[in-house]
Design a protein around this motif. Structure first.
Motif, PDB file in Angstrom:
ATOM      1  N   GLU A  67       0.864  -1.177   0.000  1.00 51.00           N
ATOM      2  CA  GLU A  67       0.000   0.000   0.000  1.00 51.00           C
ATOM      3  C   GLU A  67       0.901   1.227   0.000  1.00 51.00           C
ATOM      4  OE1 GLU A  67      -1.829   1.171   4.046  1.00 51.00           O
ATOM      5  OE2 GLU A  67      -1.627  -1.011   4.156  1.00 51.00           O
ATOM      6  N   ILE A  68       0.368   2.330  -0.469  1.00 49.17           N
ATOM      7  CA  ILE A  68       1.177   3.533  -0.677  1.00 49.17           C
ATOM      8  C   ILE A  68       0.650   4.672   0.178  1.00 49.17           C
ATOM      9  CG2 ILE A  68       1.911   5.252  -2.386  1.00 49.17           C
ATOM     10  CD1 ILE A  68       1.590   2.960  -4.495  1.00 49.17           C
ATOM     11  N   ILE A  69       1.572   5.368   0.819  1.00 50.11           N
ATOM     12  CA  ILE A  69       1.266   6.595   1.552  1.00 50.11           C
ATOM     13  C   ILE A  69       2.006   7.740   0.861  1.00 50.11           C
ATOM     14  CG2 ILE A  69       1.550   7.848   3.729  1.00 50.11           C
ATOM     15  CD1 ILE A  69       1.414   5.155   5.182  1.00 50.11           C
ATOM     16  N   ILE A  70       1.307   8.814   0.588  1.00 49.72           N
ATOM     17  CA  ILE A  70       1.920   9.991  -0.030  1.00 49.72           C
ATOM     18  C   ILE A  70       2.042  11.083   1.017  1.00 49.72           C
ATOM     19  CG2 ILE A  70       1.748  11.723  -1.862  1.00 49.72           C
ATOM     20  CD1 ILE A  70       0.019   9.737  -3.423  1.00 49.72           C
ATOM     21  N   SER A 110      -3.532   6.428   2.065  1.00 49.25           N
ATOM     22  CA  SER A 110      -3.728   7.723   2.720  1.00 49.25           C
ATOM     23  C   SER A 110      -2.718   8.756   2.248  1.00 49.25           C
ATOM     24  CB  SER A 110      -3.613   7.568   4.244  1.00 49.25           C
ATOM     25  OG  SER A 110      -2.339   7.077   4.588  1.00 49.25           O
ATOM     26  N   VAL A 111      -2.994  10.003   2.644  1.00 46.44           N
ATOM     27  CA  VAL A 111      -2.074  11.125   2.440  1.00 46.44           C
ATOM     28  C   VAL A 111      -1.738  11.682   3.821  1.00 46.44           C
ATOM     29  CG1 VAL A 111      -1.823  13.478   1.536  1.00 46.44           C
ATOM     30  CG2 VAL A 111      -2.938  11.707   0.145  1.00 46.44           C
ATOM     31  N   VAL A 112      -0.462  11.992   4.045  1.00 44.48           N
ATOM     32  CA  VAL A 112      -0.027  12.579   5.308  1.00 44.48           C
ATOM     33  C   VAL A 112       0.456  14.003   5.055  1.00 44.48           C
ATOM     34  CG1 VAL A 112       1.500  12.388   7.306  1.00 44.48           C
ATOM     35  CG2 VAL A 112       0.666  10.319   6.178  1.00 44.48           C
ATOM     36  N   ILE A 113      -0.140  14.953   5.745  1.00 42.52           N
ATOM     37  CA  ILE A 113       0.319  16.344   5.682  1.00 42.52           C
ATOM     38  C   ILE A 113       1.299  16.536   6.832  1.00 42.52           C
ATOM     39  CG2 ILE A 113      -0.355  18.778   5.815  1.00 42.52           C
ATOM     40  CD1 ILE A 113      -3.059  17.986   4.645  1.00 42.52           C
ATOM     41  N   THR A 114       2.564  16.770   6.510  1.00 42.43           N
ATOM     42  CA  THR A 114       3.620  16.849   7.512  1.00 42.43           C
ATOM     43  C   THR A 114       3.927  18.301   7.881  1.00 42.43           C
ATOM     44  OG1 THR A 114       5.403  16.884   5.871  1.00 42.43           O
ATOM     45  CG2 THR A 114       4.630  14.724   6.611  1.00 42.43           C
ATOM     46  N   GLN A 115       4.605  18.464   9.015  1.00 43.75           N
ATOM     47  CA  GLN A 115       4.998  19.781   9.543  1.00 43.75           C
ATOM     48  C   GLN A 115       3.794  20.731   9.595  1.00 43.75           C
ATOM     49  OE1 GLN A 115       8.698  21.563   8.422  1.00 43.75           O
ATOM     50  NE2 GLN A 115       9.660  19.594   7.959  1.00 43.75           N
ATOM     51  N   LEU A 124      -7.534  23.478   3.802  1.00 42.40           N
ATOM     52  CA  LEU A 124      -8.362  23.438   2.587  1.00 42.40           C
ATOM     53  C   LEU A 124      -8.039  22.212   1.751  1.00 42.40           C
ATOM     54  CD1 LEU A 124      -8.238  27.228   1.564  1.00 42.40           C
ATOM     55  CD2 LEU A 124     -10.227  25.974   2.415  1.00 42.40           C
ATOM     56  N   PHE A 125      -6.745  21.906   1.628  1.00 46.46           N
ATOM     57  CA  PHE A 125      -6.331  20.736   0.844  1.00 46.46           C
ATOM     58  C   PHE A 125      -6.794  19.448   1.523  1.00 46.46           C
ATOM     59  CE2 PHE A 125      -2.877  17.698  -0.508  1.00 46.46           C
ATOM     60  CZ  PHE A 125      -3.348  17.542  -1.801  1.00 46.46           C
ATOM     61  N   LYS A 135      -8.277   9.137   2.801  1.00 47.54           N
ATOM     62  CA  LYS A 135      -7.908   9.308   4.207  1.00 47.54           C
ATOM     63  C   LYS A 135      -6.744  10.290   4.319  1.00 47.54           C
ATOM     64  CE  LYS A 135      -9.271   4.844   6.219  1.00 47.54           C
ATOM     65  NZ  LYS A 135      -8.753   3.644   6.918  1.00 47.54           N
ATOM     66  N   VAL A 136      -6.831  11.178   5.297  1.00 44.29           N
ATOM     67  CA  VAL A 136      -5.780  12.176   5.498  1.00 44.29           C
ATOM     68  C   VAL A 136      -5.363  12.178   6.967  1.00 44.29           C
ATOM     69  CG1 VAL A 136      -5.104  14.580   5.208  1.00 44.29           C
ATOM     70  CG2 VAL A 136      -6.831  13.604   3.697  1.00 44.29           C
TER      71      VAL A 136
END
Length: 492
Positions: A67-70, A110-115, A124-125, A135-136
């Motif tokens: 599975e991939i996480i961006i 999922s996507v991970v928003i870092t920092q 918003l994103f 999933k975020v």
């Protein structure tokens, strides 16, 4: 085009090696993917035979286990950071990556928003992704990262980050570009997995530098030229040498961060799982070089192309002189210069003869075709037409597109669309050629030669317009240009 790399062997060795690494841990491996997952053209240029989509094929072979996480840095969302090669923002590229993975049967979990520090643009994103059914997770800026290890590896550090739910044994971390937080996300997950009684593993998959070829091999120097703006430096892995008595190649950022990573592993697991940065890697590309001489020559040519690119970026005000100087220093020990790129002297000679901008292209058989500026065509457009004529065996005096057909296009460009340059660019010329081909079999014959331009080398005596840069890329022609503005404009 000579082949120097065994791509099939690479796919087989690489997938087998990754599976072995998964089995070293509790059937859970976080794999940080460096470089481009799609369209890795740098690798295909310096390792002739390497397919640009090799990494994608590799993932597809492992699709049942993966599975991939961006990851994307909230600061990059806020700054609208743009990918230079694609001309799109990082957040847009996340959407592109998700779609591309999906179309290839790969699961993006999922996507991970870092920092994250509460940036409105990141919120918003995040909402946009959630509305798309994605999933975020948010990971926070940790004070003192990466040096303050006791704080980072604690409930106040990684502990504050959201735990990412995963279900597959292989979790690939990728991102739109550097600085997106892939490594920090992996480490955060190791911390949370360990709390849940799972001894998960971490590894890096970066094609370059190649660890098991000489330090100053042209392939590794070509990597330095590609990352000259980041000041990456290939170096002997001192930790690997000390631990095993063997020489392996790494680069400065991995060597600098390794003591920190090792200390983090010790705090999480009680011991470090790796003795060196090289141990962390899973790249097998060096074992698949089938003709070293071919790869050396291809890498030298790549360094020259990177040098021209740096000169152009410097002229546009997009890079520092130090980037140019660094690549010049890389060229010296290899004893190469711009004249080792055959299309360079050919283009400059043609420009001197005509007194106008000119271009040259090397065909697959080694012959060189030139094109000059005229009232109707720019040098790049003229070059493509002349090359297609040569490939089709069409006499140079034959007009593939009548001047009468070009004049209305020029009138449209200047009178109705407000353009200043009446001469046709590559895209406009090829559209005109395709229209002509509807009634002219000779034009159709020329049009049919376009696939043969793939991999050809070109050079232009003046800086290229953005539209021609894009068209050369679409035609898979490796084009360079002199860092000279044709009309010395302030706004380019």
């Amino acid at each position: 085009m000579k082949i120097g790399f065994d791509n099939q062997k690479y796919l087989e060795l690489q997938s087998s090696h990754i599976r072995e690494r998964i089995n070293q841990f509790d059937n859970k491996l976080y794999l940080e993917f460096g470089g481009k997952l799609f369209d890795d053209y740098h690798a295909s240029r310096v390792l002739p035979g390497f397919q640009p989509d090799s990494k994608l094929k590799l993932l597809k072979e492992l699709s049942e286990e993966i599975e991939i996480i961006i990851t994307i840095n909230a600061k990059d969302i806020e700054k609208n950071k743009v990918r230079g090669d694609l001309g799109i923002t990082y957040d847009t590229d996340v959407l592109r990556l998700i779609e591309a993975f999906k179309n290839n049967g790969l699961y993006v979990s999922s996507v991970v928003i870092t920092q994250y520090t509460g940036q409105q643009s990141a919120d918003l994103f995040k909402n946009h992704l959630i509305n798309l059914g994605i999933k975020v997770y948010t990971h926070y800026l940790i004070e003192g990262y990466p040096q303050n290890i006791p704080y980072i590896v604690s409930e106040d550090g990684f502990g504050k980050n959201a735990y990412i739910e995963t279900t597959k044994p292989l979790v690939v971390l990728t991102a739109p570009g550097p600085g997106s937080g892939k490594m920090a996300t992996c480490l955060s997950q190791l911390y949370h997995e360990n709390k849940r009684g799972i001894r998960a593993g971490y590894a890096k998959f970066e094609t370059f530098p190649i660890w098991n070829i000489p330090l100053k091999h042209p392939i590794n120097l070509a990597y330095e030229s590609a990352t000259a703006d980041l000041n990456d430096i290939t170096m002997i892995d001192p930790f690997h040498l000390e631990a095993y008595g063997e020489t392996a190649v790494s680069y400065n950022r991995d060597v600098e961060i390794f003591p920190v990573l090792s200390a983090m592993f010790e705090m999480i697991y009680g011991e470090s799982m790796y003795k060196s940065p090289t141990d962390m890697g899973v790249n097998m590309a060096g074992n698949c070089i089938s003709d070293d001489k071919v790869c050396q020559e291809a890498s030298k040519q790549e360094i020259i192309r990177r040098y021209y690119n740096a000169l152009n970026e410097l002229a546009r005000g997009n890079c520092l002189e130090s980037v140019v100087y660094k690549i010049e220093l890389l060229m010296k020990p290899l004893n190469i210069n711009v004249n080792d790129r055959p299309v360079v002297p050919a283009a400059l000679k043609r420009a001197k003869e005509t007194g106008k901008a000119a271009a040259a292209l090397e065909l697959p058989d080694g012959s060189i075709i030139t094109g000059k500026t005229s009232d109707l065509l720019g040098p790049s457009a003229a070059l493509i037409l002349n090359a297609l004529k040569e490939l089709a065996g069409i006499d140079d005096d034959i007009h593939l597109i009548s001047p009468e057909a070009i004049e209305p296009i020029q009138k449209l460009k200047t009178k109705y669309l407000g353009g200043k340059n009446p001469r046709l660019h590559i895209d406009e010329t090829l559209i005109a050629l395709s229209i002509s081909a509807a009634s002219n079999p000779v034009a159709q014959l020329a049009l049919d030669q376009i696939p043969k331009l793939k991999g050809c080398q070109a050079h232009i005596s003046v800086m290229l317009a953005e539209v021609d840069i894009k068209l050369f890329k679409k035609l898979s022609i490796e084009a360079t240009s002199e860092a000279v503005f044709e009309n010395k404009p302030i706004y380019y």
